[in-house]
Design an enzyme around this catalytic site. Sequence first.
Site, short mmCIF file in Angstrom:
data_model
loop_
_atom_site.label_atom_id
_atom_site.label_comp_id
_atom_site.label_asym_id
_atom_site.label_seq_id
_atom_site.Cartn_x
_atom_site.Cartn_y
_atom_site.Cartn_z
N ASP A 231 2.76 -4.73 8.03
CA ASP A 231 1.55 -3.95 7.82
C ASP A 231 0.38 -4.92 7.91
O ASP A 231 0.12 -5.68 6.97
CB ASP A 231 1.63 -3.27 6.45
CG ASP A 231 0.30 -2.63 6.04
OD1 ASP A 231 -0.71 -2.79 6.77
OD2 ASP A 231 0.27 -1.98 4.98
N LYS B 15 -10.72 -0.31 9.93
CA LYS B 15 -10.93 -1.54 9.15
C LYS B 15 -11.25 -2.73 10.04
O LYS B 15 -11.51 -3.83 9.55
CB LYS B 15 -9.68 -1.86 8.31
CG LYS B 15 -9.36 -0.80 7.26
CD LYS B 15 -8.32 -1.27 6.27
CE LYS B 15 -7.53 -0.13 5.69
NZ LYS B 15 -8.09 0.41 4.45
N CYS C 255 -4.76 2.50 -3.79
CA CYS C 255 -3.52 2.91 -3.11
C CYS C 255 -2.40 1.90 -3.30
O CYS C 255 -1.56 1.71 -2.40
CB CYS C 255 -3.76 3.15 -1.62
SG CYS C 255 -4.89 4.48 -1.28
N HIS D 73 0.87 -1.18 0.00
CA HIS D 73 0.00 0.00 0.00
C HIS D 73 0.91 1.24 0.00
O HIS D 73 2.00 1.19 0.55
CB HIS D 73 -0.84 -0.06 1.28
CG HIS D 73 -1.92 0.97 1.38
ND1 HIS D 73 -1.68 2.27 1.77
CD2 HIS D 73 -3.25 0.89 1.15
CE1 HIS D 73 -2.82 2.94 1.79
NE2 HIS D 73 -3.79 2.13 1.42
N GLN E 270 -4.86 -5.21 6.72
CA GLN E 270 -5.89 -6.14 6.22
C GLN E 270 -5.85 -7.47 6.97
O GLN E 270 -6.80 -8.26 6.87
CB GLN E 270 -5.69 -6.41 4.72
CG GLN E 270 -5.78 -5.18 3.83
CD GLN E 270 -7.19 -4.59 3.76
OE1 GLN E 270 -8.18 -5.24 4.07
NE2 GLN E 270 -7.27 -3.33 3.36
C1 LIG Z 1 -2.61 -2.94 3.43
C2 LIG Z 1 -2.91 -1.54 3.89
N1 LIG Z 1 -1.96 -0.82 4.48
C3 LIG Z 1 -2.19 0.43 4.92
C4 LIG Z 1 -3.42 1.02 4.79
C5 LIG Z 1 -3.60 2.42 5.29
O1 LIG Z 1 -4.54 2.50 6.31
P1 LIG Z 1 -4.94 3.95 6.89
O2 LIG Z 1 -5.42 4.73 5.71
O3 LIG Z 1 -6.03 3.68 7.85
O4 LIG Z 1 -3.73 4.53 7.51
C6 LIG Z 1 -4.46 0.29 4.17
C7 LIG Z 1 -5.80 0.85 3.96
O5 LIG Z 1 -6.05 1.86 3.36
C8 LIG Z 1 -4.19 -1.02 3.70
O6 LIG Z 1 -5.13 -1.73 3.10
#
Ligand SMILES: Cc1ncc(COP(=O)(O)O)c(C=O)c1O
Lengths: 421, 421, 154, 154
Positions: A207, A237, A377, A130, A210
């Site tokens: 990370d 999430k 993203c 991401h 998910q």
């Molecule tokens: C795999 C992953 N990492 C990071 C993020 C970033 O999360 P956030 O926007 O809540 O910081 C997301 C979701 O947008 C994601 O799916």
Amino acid sequence: MEGLLPDLEVVRKDFPILSRVLADGRPLVYLDSANTSQKPQVVIDTMVDHLERHNANIARAMHQLGAESTAAYEAARDKVSAFLGAPDRDEVVFTKNITEGLNLLANTLVWPGQHQVGPGDEIVITEMEHHSNIVPWQLLCERTGATLRWFGITDDGHLDLSNIDELVTERTKVVSLVWVSNMLGTVNPIDAIARRAHEVGALVVVDAAQAAPQLPIDLAAMPVEERPDVLGFTGHKTVGPTGIGVLWARRDMLDQLPPFLGGGEMIETVTMERSTYAPVPHKFEAGTPPIVEAVGLGAAVDYLSGLGMDNVHRHEQAVTAYALAGLATVPGLRVFGPLDATQRGGAVSFEIPGIHPHDVATVLDSRGIAVRAGHSCTKPTHARFGVQSTTRMSSYLYTTPAEIDALIDGLEYTRSYFKLG
Amino acid sequence: MEGLLPDLEVVRKDFPILSRVLADGRPLVYLDSANTSQKPQVVIDTMVDHLERHNANIARAMHQLGAESTAAYEAARDKVSAFLGAPDRDEVVFTKNITEGLNLLANTLVWPGQHQVGPGDEIVITEMEHHSNIVPWQLLCERTGATLRWFGITDDGHLDLSNIDELVTERTKVVSLVWVSNMLGTVNPIDAIARRAHEVGALVVVDAAQAAPQLPIDLAAMPVEERPDVLGFTGHKTVGPTGIGVLWARRDMLDQLPPFLGGGEMIETVTMERSTYAPVPHKFEAGTPPIVEAVGLGAAVDYLSGLGMDNVHRHEQAVTAYALAGLATVPGLRVFGPLDATQRGGAVSFEIPGIHPHDVATVLDSRGIAVRAGHSCTKPTHARFGVQSTTRMSSYLYTTPAEIDALIDGLEYTRSYFKLG
Amino acid sequence: MTTDLDALYQEIILDHYKNPHHKGLREPFEAEVHHVNPTCGDEVTLRVHLAHGPQGTWVEDVSYDAMGCSISQAAASVMTDLVIGKPVGEAMAIHDEFLTLMQGKGQVEPDEDVLEDGVAFAGVAKFPARIKCALLSWMAWKDATTTAQLEEAQ
Amino acid sequence: MTTDLDALYQEIILDHYKNPHHKGLREPFEAEVHHVNPTCGDEVTLRVHLAHGPQGTWVEDVSYDAMGCSISQAAASVMTDLVIGKPVGEAMAIHDEFLTLMQGKGQVEPDEDVLEDGVAFAGVAKFPARIKCALLSWMAWKDATTTAQLEEAQ
Ligand SMILES: Cc1ncc(COP(=O)(O)O)c(C=O)c1O
Ligand SMILES: Cc1ncc(COP(=O)(O)O)c(C=O)c1O
């Protein structure tokens, strides 16, 4: 259908938004949970109760409301700690989202300390990340002279680990990777990668944005060689509110890192000339933290634990398998990532050649079906597969097979609407 | 009593927590609003409605819920922009609190760009700052080799501006100061200081954490020479939720600053090799922002504007004058900061020699009166006045004269409890 | 049924999508810009060629290369039809008219004399998520034209 | 009325507050620590002097300089009474007993034989905001003692 959550209809009643009626009287079919999950009533009620009865600033406030608010905030830390199986509850740092957590880390590694990154050092990520797990490391490299390297992806959507020994070397300071991909759904072998990274003395950052919503996690039960040094997830999430994220990290590492944000709560003592800092986790929680959001997240992880993360995972697997089978019946449709549900999470990205993902999403939306269209993203992952954007459906614990049927019907309708053969 | 909000009893009904009954059946007397304010029902209800009916991620989500959520989030930006009289709504950046906002700034000034700070440069703050407006600048100086300097305080609690021309010079890159002190209550002459700072080409940063809740603010109406370049406030002190803050800054300055946090939403395009960034405000809003919190803050500033900030300010002045008069009747009690209500905000810190502030606070708390005891995150200001801690009462728009009476009675009781003459 | 959807995907739009006008990058040009819609990834590279005469400056050519959805592609095609050959001031006025239509939440009545095929985009205004798609190439054109004029002024 | 308050501010506590035992910094010492309660600013500087004999190591002296509220000052005074002259292991056990009492939410029955004047702090456990006050000097003592032992072991 095998594997669904028992009492799924009752569970759905916990989520007020699921009875929302959209334009043209269409019921909501929410298949965008990898983007953000919906919230059960208990999370909302817990937040309301806090705001209406216990609201006060924490730690600093010595009165009854302050004590209640502090207790609620720190109880949320205990709950999150239990949810992750954290070895030590003081290793749980509250951030505003996982993006802040990853930046906290990448940012503090710039400054003097045991883990400081410098020229000649390497950071290893993957092509499956991401943007929130790419850009912070690009900034770190730009600012320190370190080099960014990455694992590639095989055609079937797995990490290409064939060159792991050339990629992860004595020069590697950090290996940061996604546990479950938000585009491809791939579940990555973080244990094997951590083992290799630890052999060369690198820090392992996972990370789990998910993963946390879907997989049972027990950090303390992992063999130390395979346990990440840092793991983050994001509240919104995991049926929690926005404005709250979690960064778990090994205590001794947190102790050694320099501070990130400076201000109230993170200090031990302050003079105009210099300051000393509070012990973790407070060192990394400058300013008034997201109090009611942490309290809401506490209720959220309790809700998930109440359902049982094993059950949630089984549900996800069942629904994903059903969705993959359904998508396979749509002529021309191409799914990205593993085609076997057991190897993946519930986010399924696909394309229908001849119809742009935005147009797919808009037609589905006109039928009440909410999916994501775009790059999710993950631009580099899209580039890897030669596409600029995709449509993504993502299920969660409240998703029913009937909703998947609605999606497949909607896709057939979309094809006919755009007059595809 | 002159100056109180009309219909004060009706206004109080808007705040559910004010009918809370504490231990021993004591009604809550909440005099800790400078620490965090209470929330009106409309803010809570707006958040609940968002979570129960419109929850979705923003910007990236193209479906109906996504459009509703995005519209609500961006409408909140418009409301905050109007609340501040911002010249341009895209100058309003949402952060998690003002502490993050101040760190955002201090952090980005480290890196190459028009405003980069380096050795020989000077940052000027004051001895009256909250830790959140000290520590970020200490870290900046430590990391860049710049020098931190500060204005002192006169015995009556005003900034000592006698040496302003020696302090603010061609070497000064930033002057950052609090508008209304959270310890002394002092309202600082930010216009005169900004004028001087702008003469030497320095940026002017105003910590409006205590000003925004109390004073009408109209940035666009300020003469440019006197207008801050940056101004921040925090949601939870302006009847909004935790987890949300605001950083307003001049557009051209925001455009020139390098990014702070990297990740989703703040990018224009990402490849593994490099990234480009979205225009402001998004450049500074990495990751999923505090959506429901921003929406709540929008309702909060609307609520304040509905009451009229002029009326809120007048109320604050009336209650503070009444409190100062009451405190003056308590034998031995010493108030820090200006003794004239017209020169100050509603936070009043004091000491009763012979009784430690914690003990004062605990006795008051046993009577349902919530005040703050300690250093109020202003250790250097405390050191300036030779005390380690103080007791602080802070009123807000819902405070009644009867609550001030309860405080004064409570202080008398405290004196007798500890057998002071 | 789905009247909003049909209002969005009017035949004119789908025609422009399938057979875009003036597509491709051409020479000469005074300014080239690259615009991205960060939320969805749609991209356009766009060139503007201005010409000058006794009546002032006009838009001699607009050429572009774009990736994106039906709405963004069709909008680029319609936009070139509308601005090529027009005096810059008039083209800017058309831009403003189109912008007003898009931001009108479906309440603005489009002027067919000014917007021609552009009136087909009236339905987009009811889909907040798609408004940016329709505006992407217009924004790029305005940016490129302003840049070209500034360069020439120097 | 205010029984909780009276339980908090027992006479014994107020006596120790007004006439603290063993106060002041003395020589010799093997370890000195400085602890701060970050939320309220209470501070203590504390020194430990250990001695050794055939029966093992004991706490020969604890000296301190402290700023803070009645509870934190009285706790320091009572703590020195309890640990000075005790074998280190026994003093640590008293520390644990006191910690258990503080964290017991008012449900733990204190053992007067072990805690002596320390039982007067039972009422503090009902004031979550004040528990840290009662523990500040105990934490400092434990830290200093551990440090002293580590130094000697080297
Ligand atoms: C795999 C992953 N990492 C990071 C993020 C970033 O999360 P956030 O926007 O809540 O910081 C997301 C979701 O947008 C994601 O799916
Ligand atoms: C003057 C002042 N500045 C900054 C802050 C920090 O606000 P926050 O903790 O919400 O970041 C506060 C309040 O704590 C304050 O009173």
